[in-house]
Design an enzyme around this catalytic site. Structure first.
Site, PDB file in Angstrom:
ATOM      1  N   LYS A  11       0.912  -0.652  -0.119  1.00  0.00           N
ATOM      2  CA  LYS A  11      -0.160   0.282  -0.316  1.00  0.00           C
ATOM      3  C   LYS A  11       1.537   1.919  -0.186  1.00  0.00           C
ATOM      4  O   LYS A  11       1.834   1.403  -0.753  1.00  0.00           O
ATOM      5  CB  LYS A  11      -1.215   0.074   0.826  1.00  0.00           C
ATOM      6  CG  LYS A  11      -1.590  -1.535   0.873  1.00  0.00           C
ATOM      7  CD  LYS A  11      -2.559  -1.082   2.220  1.00  0.00           C
ATOM      8  CE  LYS A  11      -3.521  -2.882   2.149  1.00  0.00           C
ATOM      9  NZ  LYS A  11      -4.573  -3.533   2.838  1.00  0.00           N
ATOM     10  N   GLU A  99      -9.661  -0.869  -1.819  1.00  0.00           N
ATOM     11  CA  GLU A  99      -9.371   0.486  -1.376  1.00  0.00           C
ATOM     12  C   GLU A  99      -9.669   1.490  -2.429  1.00  0.00           C
ATOM     13  O   GLU A  99      -9.891   2.134  -2.561  1.00  0.00           O
ATOM     14  CB  GLU A  99      -8.172   0.680  -0.123  1.00  0.00           C
ATOM     15  CG  GLU A  99      -8.120   0.512   0.822  1.00  0.00           C
ATOM     16  CD  GLU A  99      -6.841  -0.695   1.666  1.00  0.00           C
ATOM     17  OE1 GLU A  99      -5.415  -0.700   0.573  1.00  0.00           O
ATOM     18  OE2 GLU A  99      -6.912  -0.747   2.701  1.00  0.00           O
ATOM     19  N   GLU A 169     -11.214 -10.842  -0.725  1.00  0.00           N
ATOM     20  CA  GLU A 169     -10.574 -10.298   0.510  1.00  0.00           C
ATOM     21  C   GLU A 169     -11.656  -8.850   0.802  1.00  0.00           C
ATOM     22  O   GLU A 169     -12.829  -9.040   0.581  1.00  0.00           O
ATOM     23  CB  GLU A 169      -9.699  -8.682  -0.122  1.00  0.00           C
ATOM     24  CG  GLU A 169      -8.731  -9.331  -0.124  1.00  0.00           C
ATOM     25  CD  GLU A 169      -7.237  -8.470  -0.496  1.00  0.00           C
ATOM     26  OE1 GLU A 169      -6.148  -8.593   0.555  1.00  0.00           O
ATOM     27  OE2 GLU A 169      -7.854  -7.488  -0.605  1.00  0.00           O
ATOM     28  N   GLY A 175      -6.948  -4.672   7.042  1.00  0.00           N
ATOM     29  CA  GLY A 175      -6.421  -4.073   8.299  1.00  0.00           C
ATOM     30  C   GLY A 175      -7.326  -3.411   9.686  1.00  0.00           C
ATOM     31  O   GLY A 175      -6.929  -3.296  10.336  1.00  0.00           O
ATOM     32  N   SER A 215      -5.958  -9.508   7.069  1.00  0.00           N
ATOM     33  CA  SER A 215      -5.570  -9.702   8.602  1.00  0.00           C
ATOM     34  C   SER A 215      -5.107 -10.652   8.420  1.00  0.00           C
ATOM     35  O   SER A 215      -5.058 -11.573   9.480  1.00  0.00           O
ATOM     36  CB  SER A 215      -6.792  -9.395   9.012  1.00  0.00           C
ATOM     37  OG  SER A 215      -7.364  -8.448   9.738  1.00  0.00           O
TER      38      SER A 215
HETATM   39  P1  PGA Z   1      -4.375  -6.809   5.620  1.00  0.00           P
HETATM   40  O1  PGA Z   1      -4.047  -6.411   3.691  1.00  0.00           O
HETATM   41  O2  PGA Z   1      -3.524  -7.348   5.530  1.00  0.00           O
HETATM   42  O3  PGA Z   1      -3.657  -5.466   6.164  1.00  0.00           O
HETATM   43  O4  PGA Z   1      -5.341  -6.701   6.229  1.00  0.00           O
HETATM   44  C1  PGA Z   1      -4.610  -6.890   3.377  1.00  0.00           C
HETATM   45  C2  PGA Z   1      -4.491  -6.381   1.877  1.00  0.00           C
HETATM   46  O5  PGA Z   1      -5.465  -4.898   1.874  1.00  0.00           O
HETATM   47  O6  PGA Z   1      -4.630  -6.492   0.826  1.00  0.00           O
END
Ligand code: PGA
Length: 252
Positions: A11, A99, A169, A175, A215
């Site tokens: 990210k 996102e 996801e 997150g 996560s």
């Molecule tokens: P995360 O993000 O492992 O921090 O939950 C996963 C992603 O957005 O691909």
């Protein structure tokens, strides 16, 4: 047997010098021990792709981008084209991350245009799909994910579809520290495989790699990745530190 993918999505994190340290660590710890059943991919920000490409040259860790524009070039201020990525050794590209869908209006139509261009240029798209908490609570999660898959794969022939990587996801797990259970993740990855079998045929769906993301950490990764329809993980937070190495090592 399908290959397992472990993909780190950094990210908007890490300056170039910070990225250099982390990539060097991944290289040192992992590049000697990976085999052909597992593919590790790191997706740093655009600003570190060139450096990462040089550092990862002649290793079995591959490079991915977090986004791309679908046009080959032109008046798109601030955007990056596929040929620019290819030139930096990028082989994978994340598309439709939640996102980007939520904050940058990446629609299903836009996702599909990007997937088509990425495949045309022989890169691998990592197509992200997943429902919000509200959609799950209203029992609409399968319908939402089915539409996302069908739209993303529009006009993609069966041969190209086999080189796509899909990442399930759930938005509520990204997150948040609240990962889907193994049962929830398996149920959805199996469902995605079924949807792909309906668009193409069963043989095609058996070849597509379907990952779980949301996560993922050292405590849950092994169980999640041992489910029959889960072919690896897309990892955000835990890919920004040495925990990523530990997660990969559980699969070697
Ligand atoms: P995360 O993000 O492992 O921090 O939950 C996963 C992603 O957005 O691909």
């Amino acid at each position: 047997m399908r290959k397992k993918y472990i993909i780190g999505n950094w990210k908007m994190n890490k300056t170039n010098s910070e990225a250099k340290e982390l990539i060097a660590l991944f290289k040192e710890e992992l590049s000697g021990s990976l085999n052909e059943n597992i593919q590790v991919v790191v997706c740093p920000p655009y600003t570190s792709l060139d450096m990462a490409n040089s550092l990862l040259d002649n290793t079995n860790i591959k490079l991915g981008a977090q986004n791309v524009h679908y046009a080959p070039n032109g008046a798109y201020t601030g955007e990056i084209s596929i040929s620019m990525l290819k030139d930096l050794g990028v082989e994978f590209c994340i598309v439709g991350h939640s996102e980007r869908r939520a904050m940058f209006v990446e629609t299903d139509k836009l996702v599909n245009l990007k997937v088509q261009e990425i495949l045309k240029n022989k890169l691998k798209p990592v197509i992200c799909v997943g429902e919000t908490l509200e959609e799950r609570e209203y029992g609409k999660y399968k319908e939402v994910v089915k539409t996302q898959i069908e739209q993303a794969l529009k006009n993609i022939d069966s041969l190209c579809a086999q080189s796509c990587v899909i990442a399930y996801e759930p938005v509520w797990a990204i997150g948040t520290g609240k990962n889907a259970t193994v049962e929830q993740a398996q149920e959805m990855c199996e469902f995605i495989r079924y949807v792909i079998s309906q668009i193409y045929e069963i043989q095609v769906s058996q070849k597509v790699s379907i990952l779980y993301g949301g996560s993922v950490n050292i405590n849950n990764s092994k169980d999640i990745m041992s489910a029959p329809d889960i072919d690896g993980a897309l990892i955000g937070g835990a890919s920004l530190k040495s925990e990523f190495i530990d997660i990969v090592k559980t699969q070697i």
